[in-house]
Write an enzyme that holds these catalytic residues in place. Structure first.
Site, PDB file in Angstrom:
ATOM      1  N   ASP A  23      28.375   4.247  38.250  1.00 51.19           N
ATOM      2  CA  ASP A  23      28.471   2.649  38.683  1.00 51.19           C
ATOM      3  C   ASP A  23      28.473   1.538  38.043  1.00 51.19           C
ATOM      4  O   ASP A  23      28.346   2.007  36.619  1.00 51.19           O
ATOM      5  CB  ASP A  23      27.162   2.806  39.455  1.00 51.19           C
ATOM      6  CG  ASP A  23      27.222   3.562  40.966  1.00 51.19           C
ATOM      7  OD1 ASP A  23      28.262   3.835  41.483  1.00 51.19           O
ATOM      8  OD2 ASP A  23      26.144   3.758  41.536  1.00 51.19           O
ATOM      9  N   CYS A  77      19.311   4.093  37.154  1.00 48.64           N
ATOM     10  CA  CYS A  77      19.851   2.966  38.106  1.00 48.64           C
ATOM     11  C   CYS A  77      19.269   1.491  37.448  1.00 48.64           C
ATOM     12  O   CYS A  77      19.817   0.625  37.456  1.00 48.64           O
ATOM     13  CB  CYS A  77      19.571   3.127  39.414  1.00 48.64           C
ATOM     14  SG  CYS A  77      20.057   4.840  39.972  1.00 48.64           S
ATOM     15  N   CYS A 126      26.275   7.926  37.108  1.00 48.89           N
ATOM     16  CA  CYS A 126      26.830   8.092  38.354  1.00 48.89           C
ATOM     17  C   CYS A 126      28.187   7.400  38.190  1.00 48.89           C
ATOM     18  O   CYS A 126      29.115   7.539  39.351  1.00 48.89           O
ATOM     19  CB  CYS A 126      26.064   7.346  39.398  1.00 48.89           C
ATOM     20  SG  CYS A 126      25.527   5.537  38.908  1.00 48.89           S
ATOM     21  N   CYS A 130      24.024   1.784  43.561  1.00 47.60           N
ATOM     22  CA  CYS A 130      23.252   2.148  44.876  1.00 47.60           C
ATOM     23  C   CYS A 130      21.861   1.079  44.943  1.00 47.60           C
ATOM     24  O   CYS A 130      22.010   0.140  44.327  1.00 47.60           O
ATOM     25  CB  CYS A 130      22.671   3.322  44.326  1.00 47.60           C
ATOM     26  SG  CYS A 130      21.286   3.241  42.913  1.00 47.60           S
TER      27      CYS A 130
HETATM   28 FE1  FES Z   1      24.521   4.773  40.477  1.00 44.66          FE
HETATM   29 FE2  FES Z   1      22.038   4.270  41.002  1.00 44.66          FE
HETATM   30  S1  FES Z   1      23.251   6.133  41.611  1.00 44.66           S
HETATM   31  S2  FES Z   1      23.301   3.127  39.829  1.00 44.66           S
END
Ligand code: FES
Length: 130
Positions: A36, A103, A34, A59
């Site tokens: 992140d 995640c 993602c 998230c």
């Molecule tokens: Fe990116 Fe969970 S969707 S860390």
């Protein structure tokens, strides 16, 4: 604690969020799925994690699992903390849905990266003494 009990607690009231400005080790990892990011800061004394904090642009599952891992790791020796695996984190939350596994991996990976960073810095210090 089941996933349904734990996630809301850790998501709404995550523990150990923030930065440690004079951290002994810092680990940042990106989530390839993602995009992140997660950063974990550690303080180490006598080979033990005395403090640990995290910051994430992730998230809710990433926040919940990081909060969980910081609690699992605090007070542990570096060797014990390195043994905390991606699977332990998900297990201690009662299992995560497969789509959310990536995640929870962030937290374990960032913790390991922070410990590696600490070990590297220790080696530099030793090198300078010689
Ligand atoms: Fe990116 Fe969970 S969707 S860390």
């Amino acid at each position: 604690l089941s996933l349904h009990d734990a996630l809301p607690i850790y998501f709404k009231n995550p523990r150990n969020v923030g930065e440690i400005p004079d951290a002994d080790g810092v680990g940042t990892v990106g989530n390839p799925v993602c995009g992140d990011l997660m950063t974990i800061y550690i303080k180490v004394k006598d080979n033990r994690l005395t403090d640990i904090k995290f910051k994430t642009f992730g998230c809710g599952s990433a926040i919940a699992t990081s909060s969980m891992i910081t609690e699992l790791a605090k007070g542990k020796t570096l060797e014990e903390a390195l043994k905390i695996t991606r699977a332990n984190v998900a297990d201690s939350l009662g299992g995560l849905p497969p789509v959310k596994m990536h995640c929870s991996n962030l937290a374990a990976d960032a913790l390991h990266a922070a410990i590696e960073d600490y070990n590297k810095k220790q080696k530099c210090k030793e090198g300078k003494k010689e």
